[in-house]
Design a protein around this motif. Structure first.
Motif, PDB file in Angstrom:
ATOM      1  N   PHE A  58       0.844  -1.190   0.000  1.00 32.17           N
ATOM      2  CA  PHE A  58       0.000   0.000   0.000  1.00 32.17           C
ATOM      3  C   PHE A  58       0.885   1.246   0.000  1.00 32.17           C
ATOM      4  O   PHE A  58       2.022   1.206   0.489  1.00 32.17           O
ATOM      5  N   THR A  59       0.354   2.328  -0.523  1.00 30.37           N
ATOM      6  CA  THR A  59       1.045   3.608  -0.427  1.00 30.37           C
ATOM      7  C   THR A  59       0.040   4.697  -0.101  1.00 30.37           C
ATOM      8  O   THR A  59      -1.178   4.521  -0.265  1.00 30.37           O
ATOM      9  N   GLY A  60       0.561   5.829   0.372  1.00 24.30           N
ATOM     10  CA  GLY A  60      -0.297   6.958   0.733  1.00 24.30           C
ATOM     11  C   GLY A  60       0.421   7.859   1.715  1.00 24.30           C
ATOM     12  O   GLY A  60       1.322   7.418   2.442  1.00 24.30           O
ATOM     13  N   ARG A  70      -2.177   1.562  13.458  1.00 22.84           N
ATOM     14  CA  ARG A  70      -2.964   0.839  14.459  1.00 22.84           C
ATOM     15  C   ARG A  70      -3.275  -0.602  14.020  1.00 22.84           C
ATOM     16  O   ARG A  70      -4.408  -1.022  14.150  1.00 22.84           O
ATOM     17  N   PRO A  71      -2.425  -1.456  13.519  1.00 24.15           N
ATOM     18  CA  PRO A  71      -1.026  -1.160  13.217  1.00 24.15           C
ATOM     19  C   PRO A  71      -0.833  -0.550  11.836  1.00 24.15           C
ATOM     20  O   PRO A  71       0.269  -0.168  11.484  1.00 24.15           O
ATOM     21  N   ARG A  72      -1.931  -0.455  11.003  1.00 25.22           N
ATOM     22  CA  ARG A  72      -1.815   0.119   9.669  1.00 25.22           C
ATOM     23  C   ARG A  72      -2.745   1.313   9.557  1.00 25.22           C
ATOM     24  O   ARG A  72      -3.892   1.248  10.002  1.00 25.22           O
ATOM     25  N   PRO A  73      -2.280   2.423   8.950  1.00 29.70           N
ATOM     26  CA  PRO A  73      -3.178   3.561   8.747  1.00 29.70           C
ATOM     27  C   PRO A  73      -4.278   3.240   7.750  1.00 29.70           C
ATOM     28  O   PRO A  73      -4.139   2.344   6.907  1.00 29.70           O
ATOM     29  N   GLY A  74      -5.365   3.967   7.811  1.00 28.08           N
ATOM     30  CA  GLY A  74      -6.410   3.843   6.809  1.00 28.08           C
ATOM     31  C   GLY A  74      -6.143   4.784   5.652  1.00 28.08           C
ATOM     32  O   GLY A  74      -5.185   5.559   5.650  1.00 28.08           O
ATOM     33  N   GLY A  75      -7.002   4.723   4.634  1.00 28.75           N
ATOM     34  CA  GLY A  75      -6.918   5.645   3.515  1.00 28.75           C
ATOM     35  C   GLY A  75      -5.745   5.412   2.599  1.00 28.75           C
ATOM     36  O   GLY A  75      -5.227   6.373   1.997  1.00 28.75           O
ATOM     37  N   LEU A  76      -5.298   4.163   2.464  1.00 24.06           N
ATOM     38  CA  LEU A  76      -4.158   3.844   1.605  1.00 24.06           C
ATOM     39  C   LEU A  76      -4.630   3.218   0.298  1.00 24.06           C
ATOM     40  O   LEU A  76      -5.717   2.660   0.219  1.00 24.06           O
ATOM     41  N   ARG A  77      -3.787   3.272  -0.718  1.00 22.28           N
ATOM     42  CA  ARG A  77      -4.058   2.625  -1.995  1.00 22.28           C
ATOM     43  C   ARG A  77      -3.221   1.361  -2.111  1.00 22.28           C
ATOM     44  O   ARG A  77      -2.002   1.396  -1.872  1.00 22.28           O
ATOM     45  N   GLU A  78      -3.831   0.276  -2.534  1.00 23.77           N
ATOM     46  CA  GLU A  78      -3.073  -0.941  -2.780  1.00 23.77           C
ATOM     47  C   GLU A  78      -2.319  -0.789  -4.101  1.00 23.77           C
ATOM     48  O   GLU A  78      -2.878  -0.293  -5.091  1.00 23.77           O
ATOM     49  N   VAL A  79      -1.055  -1.210  -4.106  1.00 22.70           N
ATOM     50  CA  VAL A  79      -0.204  -1.050  -5.284  1.00 22.70           C
ATOM     51  C   VAL A  79       0.596  -2.327  -5.518  1.00 22.70           C
ATOM     52  O   VAL A  79       0.626  -3.237  -4.681  1.00 22.70           O
TER      53      VAL A  79
END
Length: 386
Positions: A58-60, A70-79
């Motif tokens: 993911f990136t963002g 938490r452990p990963r942020p929300g609002g990410l794009r899968e790449v």
């Protein structure tokens, strides 16, 4: 496709990959934040790429905010990484980012062990550090010891135990007592940061420690405990046609074994690794006053091990020493040390600042990783029409 983010402005687009399905996921996130903060923004455009527990990428922009994990942020794009018309790139829904180089900041399995390097090498993305095969060997402590021993580096005797041997524990214990004696250290062969390390003072202590280790790793390594133990760590790189060394670090600990919690969660009530000086909570001495012959052996063993393991990146080698006798043993090599050991390079005989260390890693990868499109089969091996 998003074009503004992909625009070229003379800087190198460096995908910093971190996270992953490792016991050291959180340390990887902290190390990556330190590195991304330190990269020279005038020369490098950092593209944060997070790998989740399912090995998806993911990136963002929220990946630059450590408090959002938490452990990963929300609002990410899968790449995913891809080789496009203009070379390496990151592809996602409505997103295409050109990539000049990938810089993994993983600790432990599914990252530091060469799997990420292998994926990127197949695609053709220049990647920093050891090759996939070099990383895999470095991650297997028993394999590493065998290889460095072949070039004259001193290592401890050991016994490797896999999961299938648990049903014949008597034979394992007999081999340990005959070959190593007691007490012994039991640890995973493939994990870093001393996760799962235990001390067996009696024969009866070994089975439970092995069972614990083999729940985390598929191979355990048993070694004799070094009396009067003192540890020395040193990083190195290939630069200017020679092996260049960082400062030497002497970790200090009141514990019999320096385990994961002692490294990252100890001292002064501080909880969690602080994002400023790597393992800040660990008391250490940089450039300790060493006898000349001991320092010379540390440098000699480090050079030999680094060269046989591939001479790339900026790995850190950890040594064990018997303070009373001066005996020195190679313990392990860390292809991607915590915080890339930048505090060791800043204290080197010729200091190297963290942005300069990052630039070296990228330059080295860009110079050595080139995708080839020509037919690799020599004419004498042709079995199909050309």
């Amino acid at each position: 496709m998003i074009g503004a983010e992909a625009g070229r402005d003379g800087r190198r687009n460096v995908a910093v990959i971190f996270g992953g399905a490792s016991q050291e996921h959180d340390v990887s996130v902290v190390s990556a934040q330190q590195l991304m903060d330190a990269a020279d923004a005038r020369a490098i455009n950092v593209i944060p790429v997070y790998m989740d527990f399912e090995n998806r990428l993911f990136t963002g922009p929220r990946l630059r905010d450590v408090s959002a994990f938490r452990p990963r942020p929300g609002g990410l794009r899968e790449v995913r990484f891809n080789w496009g018309d203009e070379g390496p790139e990151l592809l996602g829904k409505g997103l295409r980012l050109p990539v000049d180089c990938a810089l993994p900041v993983f600790h432990g399995p599914f990252g530091e062990d060469g799997r990420i390097h292998g994926m990127l090498e197949l695609i053709g993305v220049p990647v920093t550090g050891f090759s996939a095969s070099g990383s895999a060997i470095a991650m297997r402590k028993d394999a590493t010891k065998t290889l460095v021993k072949s070039v004259g580096v001193n290592v401890l005797d050991s016994v490797a135990v896999n999961r299938h041997q648990r049903g014949n524990m008597g034979a394992v214990l007999d081999e340990v007592e005959a070959k190593l004696g007691l007490p012994v250290v039991v640890k995973p062969a493939n994990l870093g940061s001393s996760i799962g390390v235990g001390l067996a003072k009696t024969r009866a202590d070994i089975p439970a420690l092995l069972e614990y280790v083999l729940r985390q790793d598929d191979l355990a390594l048993i070694e004799p405990q070094v009396p009067n133990l003192v540890e020395y760590n040193i990083a190195m790189m290939w630069r200017g046609g020679e092996v260049v060394f960082s400062a030497i670090e002497q970790p200090k600990s009141g514990a019999e074994l320096l385990d994961f919690r002692e490294k990252y969660l100890s001292s002064g009530g501080t909880k969690g690794a602080l994002p400023s000086e790597g393992m800040l909570s660990l008391t250490r001495e940089i450039n300790p006053d060493l006898p000349a012959d001991l320092k010379a052996r540390i440098l000699d063993y480090s050079r030999r091990a680094f060269l046989i393991l591939g001479a790339r990146g900026a790995p850190r080698i950890d040594f064990m020493c018997n303070r009373a006798t001066g005996e020195l043993w190679f313990n392990e090599i860390n292809p991607i040390p915590g915080s890339y050991g930048f505090f060791l390079w800043e204290a080197a005989e010729v200091p190297l600042l963290y942005p300069e260390l990052i630039a070296h890693l990228v330059d080295e990868a860009m110079g050595a990783s080139v995708k080839r499109f020509d037919d690799p089969v020599p004419q004498g091996a042709w079995l199909l029409p050309r």
